[in-house]
Design an enzyme around this catalytic site. Structure first.
Site, mmCIF file in Angstrom:
data_model
loop_
_atom_site.group_PDB
_atom_site.id
_atom_site.type_symbol
_atom_site.label_atom_id
_atom_site.label_comp_id
_atom_site.label_asym_id
_atom_site.label_seq_id
_atom_site.Cartn_x
_atom_site.Cartn_y
_atom_site.Cartn_z
ATOM 1 N N TYR A 156 -10.903 7.057 3.891
ATOM 2 C CA TYR A 156 -10.311 5.723 3.754
ATOM 3 C C TYR A 156 -11.321 4.731 3.173
ATOM 4 O O TYR A 156 -10.976 3.881 2.356
ATOM 5 C CB TYR A 156 -9.826 5.212 5.118
ATOM 6 C CG TYR A 156 -8.527 5.818 5.579
ATOM 7 C CD1 TYR A 156 -7.321 5.467 4.978
ATOM 8 C CD2 TYR A 156 -8.494 6.737 6.616
ATOM 9 C CE1 TYR A 156 -6.114 6.013 5.402
ATOM 10 C CE2 TYR A 156 -7.291 7.292 7.044
ATOM 11 C CZ TYR A 156 -6.113 6.926 6.430
ATOM 12 O OH TYR A 156 -4.926 7.475 6.850
ATOM 13 N N HIS A 197 0.831 -1.199 0.000
ATOM 14 C CA HIS A 197 0.000 0.000 0.000
ATOM 15 C C HIS A 197 0.872 1.259 0.000
ATOM 16 O O HIS A 197 0.694 2.169 -0.819
ATOM 17 C CB HIS A 197 -0.910 -0.020 1.235
ATOM 18 C CG HIS A 197 -1.709 1.221 1.450
ATOM 19 N ND1 HIS A 197 -3.071 1.278 1.225
ATOM 20 C CD2 HIS A 197 -1.361 2.472 1.868
ATOM 21 C CE1 HIS A 197 -3.503 2.503 1.492
ATOM 22 N NE2 HIS A 197 -2.477 3.244 1.895
ATOM 23 N N GLU A 198 1.820 1.309 0.933
ATOM 24 C CA GLU A 198 2.650 2.513 1.055
ATOM 25 C C GLU A 198 3.523 2.720 -0.184
ATOM 26 O O GLU A 198 3.751 3.852 -0.607
ATOM 27 C CB GLU A 198 3.508 2.450 2.324
ATOM 28 C CG GLU A 198 2.709 2.466 3.622
ATOM 29 C CD GLU A 198 1.829 3.703 3.803
ATOM 30 O OE1 GLU A 198 2.124 4.756 3.201
ATOM 31 O OE2 GLU A 198 0.830 3.607 4.545
ATOM 32 N N GLU A 213 -6.111 7.910 -1.119
ATOM 33 C CA GLU A 213 -5.814 6.522 -0.727
ATOM 34 C C GLU A 213 -6.214 5.509 -1.800
ATOM 35 O O GLU A 213 -5.760 4.361 -1.771
ATOM 36 C CB GLU A 213 -6.537 6.171 0.579
ATOM 37 C CG GLU A 213 -6.074 6.959 1.796
ATOM 38 C CD GLU A 213 -4.620 6.706 2.172
ATOM 39 O OE1 GLU A 213 -4.109 5.601 1.900
ATOM 40 O OE2 GLU A 213 -3.999 7.623 2.720
ATOM 41 N N HIS A 244 1.848 4.805 -2.684
ATOM 42 C CA HIS A 244 2.007 6.255 -2.507
ATOM 43 C C HIS A 244 3.358 6.724 -3.052
ATOM 44 O O HIS A 244 3.462 7.800 -3.648
ATOM 45 C CB HIS A 244 1.909 6.627 -1.025
ATOM 46 C CG HIS A 244 0.535 6.497 -0.446
ATOM 47 N ND1 HIS A 244 -0.587 7.025 -1.048
ATOM 48 C CD2 HIS A 244 0.092 5.908 0.700
ATOM 49 C CE1 HIS A 244 -1.648 6.767 -0.299
ATOM 50 N NE2 HIS A 244 -1.264 6.082 0.755
#
Length: 676
Positions: free
Chosen positions: A606, A466-467, A495, A470
């Protein structure tokens, strides 16, 4: 590839506390002087170049100077440097308030906007968006207000900024522990216990369990003694009681600011510039989702409560028919182990950090057509890895993409969770050349123990994936102006790309590729992979009701017109929405850093963005998630534009139609149709 030299040097990371403050003050003085020059322009001298372009470049330069300096507070081992970094951010935020409230600069913007319109000058769509957003900044800041009210807003904003910073500083620097004997820790895996600090307390040997998630969550999941879990949970919930009065203060300041600016509530002010548009949109979205989830959550609770009763009977433990917060992670784990015969500890053996991290980087590189080259540059800590990122087929400097830092392991006073900092934006410089972006991922993966190498739970793998989403949003965006770069999109969309990418962690081919048992070196077998995939939506009702509790608390405190007892509200609302009893566990809201750190009236995002994430994945990637052609489409239509166009336009371009919630509903409830 190795012979290619990046056209932009990596930043230095050897600042002293004195330099941090000196450079920050210099950047502020320089920016203030430039704003003075813009403000001094005669109305007829105001145009796109003299006002909007000049301010855009100056703000970008200012951010490039200030952002890395304020980053030290999250990662430095030096208290002096962290304090200086925090102090620097206070200066920057205060200057930001002062700058945003300059009526003289706003009038120059208004004059420039009028002159552009009157002259018939044609702007590109991104330039038009820059003008529109810069004017909106002023109206939202209250620059159309009378002098006295404007000055009051300035003062309140400065106070708000300082209060939120103090809240976040407490959160980052929290270093409490809860102490138990080995007997009280029964059930917790030995490799986890070996990571706790062992010491003598009188004639007893005890273990200090830090409140960091990598240490405390295994206790919640595995400690067999309910009293151990309860004690740990009570201490954990109350670890930041010091922040309770700060929250009350910043909520009061926000109410005052919203009122002066003419908004019904702070939530209406915040959501005006988001996809959802207003507080009512958030309220309706959450109410609809809660109504759909509640029956599923009640069923989940019955299932877990039956497990608790059975275990209580077997072990002769008292059973009062209630399901508590400190029961949730323990019985959720037990249910998954029993119903799916899935042992998270066994799965963990297949995910050594030394295998997973390079594998995930390789998957992203192949999917998005880039190449990571580790460079031995200067960083803020010896454990940090620095990468130069290039186009996969780069032949010369033009193929350079930017820099990425990975700071993956816990240490004292470091930011305690996983997050990405877009340290420098990408943009087009005045001479037409590029300024390249820099992104830093900060995580707290488990370290090696004397018995085993550093291993990752599957949840940690998902978080890492997930990170990194980004990171790539920050690296692969390509906009003219820094203010639209990368993750500078509506907060209720930001997100979605990373949430979409979490799906890869439940794809058989991907799971096989990034797993390797730390002893046998074999990947996960088909049976284990199937169990991991099935576990994704186990107890989904209770999981999302917990998310809705956070979002509803956030919305309520930002729509209420009067202050209340926030500790009482936190505990009562949680019991009511998440269906799990807690009694009065103290000031749990003190650890809700999201609403001090930029997600105020925004936690709903989110879940809201999951609707778009599910749609993007089901529509484009599901058929072949590792297909570079689909990766290229995602890169071009979602990542590249950043915030330079409306998020809805990017979604329509990517999907080939308007987004809808069909995929999200089907994913969660296994059915179709919804008015979400």
């Amino acid at each position: 590839m190795a012979s290619l030299n990046p056209p932009q040097a990596a930043p230095k990371w050897t600042h002293t506390p004195e330099e941090v403050l000196k450079l920050t003050k210099e950047a502020i003085d320089k920016q203030r002087a430039l704003e003075d020059r813009v403000a001094a322009l005669k109305p007829e001298e105001c145009n796109f170049e003299s006002v909007f372009l000049t301010l855009a470049y100056a703000e970008t330069e200012f951010d490039a100077a200030a952002e890395p300096l304020s980053f030290y507070q999250n990662v430095s081992t030096s208290k002096e440097l962290r304090d200086a970094s925090n102090e620097a951010e206070v200066l920057v935020r205060n200057f930001g308030v002062e700058s945003s409230m300059r009526i003289d600069v706003f009038r120059a913007k208004q004059a420039a906007q009028k002159n552009i319109k009157d002259s018939g000058k044609k702007l590109s769509s991104e330039e038009e968006r820059l003008v529109e957003k810069m004017i909106l900044d002023g109206t939202r800041a209250g620059l159309a207000l009378p002098d006295a009210e404007r000055e009051k807003v300035t003062q309140l904003k400065k106070e708000l900024s300082q209060t939120c910073l103090e809240f976040s500083k407490n959160y980052n620097e929290e270093n409490g522990v809860v102490t138990f004997t080995l007997d009280e820790l029964k059930g917790i895996p030995s490799d986890v216990i070996s990571g706790y600090t062992k010491r003598k307390d009188g004639d007893k040997e005890v273990y200090d369990v830090p409140f960091k998630t990598t240490d405390i969550f295994p206790l919640f999941k595995f400690a067999e003694n309910p009293q151990t879990r309860r004690t740990a949970y009570e201490k954990y919930e109350n670890r930041l009681a010091i922040n309770a009065p700060l929250m009350a203060k910043f909520l009061d300041l926000r109410r005052q600011i919203a009122k002066i600016l003419g908004y019904p509530t702070w939530a209406d002010y915040v959501t005006e510039v988001k996809m959802v548009k207003n507080a009512k949109g958030v309220k309706d979205f959450l109410a609809d989702l809660e109504q759909k989830l509640r029956p599923i959550g009640l069923k989940d609770r019955e299932t877990l409560l039956a497990l608790k009763k059975r275990e209580s009977d077997e072990k002769g433990l008292p059973f009062d028919g209630e399901f508590y917060l400190w029961d949730y992670r323990y019985y959720d784990r037990m249910f998954i182990e029993e119903s799916l015969k899935l042992d998270a500890q066994v799965v963990k053996e297949y995910f050594p950090v030394s295998v997973v991290v390079p594998a995930i980087l390789e998957i992203y590189q192949n999917l998005l057509g880039v190449k990571f080259v580790e460079t031995k540059g200067e960083t803020w800590h010896p454990e940090v890895q620095q990468f130069a990122v290039w186009e996969k087929d780069a032949k010369d400097e033009s193929g350079f993409v930017g820099y990425c830092y990975l700071d993956l392991f816990p240490r004292e006073a470091k930011y305690p969770h996983a997050a990405v900092w877009p340290l420098l934006s990408g943009y087009e410089k005045k001479d037409g050349s590029r300024h390249y972006p820099i992104a830093a991922m900060v995580a707290n993966l488990a370290k090696p123990t004397p018995q085993k190498p550093a291993l990752m739970a599957h949840d940690d793998v998902v978080t890492f994936f997930h990170e990194m989403g980004h990171v790539f949003h920050g690296l692969l965006s390509r906009t003219k102006f820094a203010r639209f770069h990368g993750t500078s999109v509506a907060r209720d969309f930001v997100e979605a790309p990373s949430q979409m990418l979490e799906n890869w962690c439940f794809e058989p081919r991907v799971l096989e590729r990034m797993s390797s048992h730390h002893e046998t070196k074999k990947p996960l077998d088909a049976e284990l992979i199937e169990k991991i995939i099935k576990s994704r939506y186990v107890n989904v009702g209770l999981f999302y009701l917990r998310q809705i509790f956070f979002a509803q608390f956030d919305l309520k405190v930002h729509t209420d017109q009067e202050p209340t007892d926030y500790t009482k509200l936190w505990n009562e609302l949680r019991e009511k929405i998440s269906l799990v009893k807690g009694h009065d566990l103290g000031a749990g809201q003190g650890s809700f850093n999201h609403i001090a750190g930029g997600y105020d009236a925004g936690y709903y995002g989110y879940t809201y963005s999951l609707v778009f994430a599910s749609d993007m994945y089901a529509t484009v990637f599901k058929a072949d998630p590792l297909d570079p052609a689909r990766g290229q489409r995602y890169r071009e239509k979602i990542l590249r534009p950043g915030g330079s166009r409306d998020e809805l336009d990017s979604l329509k371009d990517f999907l080939g139609r308007e987004p809808n919630s069909e995929a999200f509903i089907k994913e969660l409830f296994g059915q179709s149709a919804s008015n979400l």
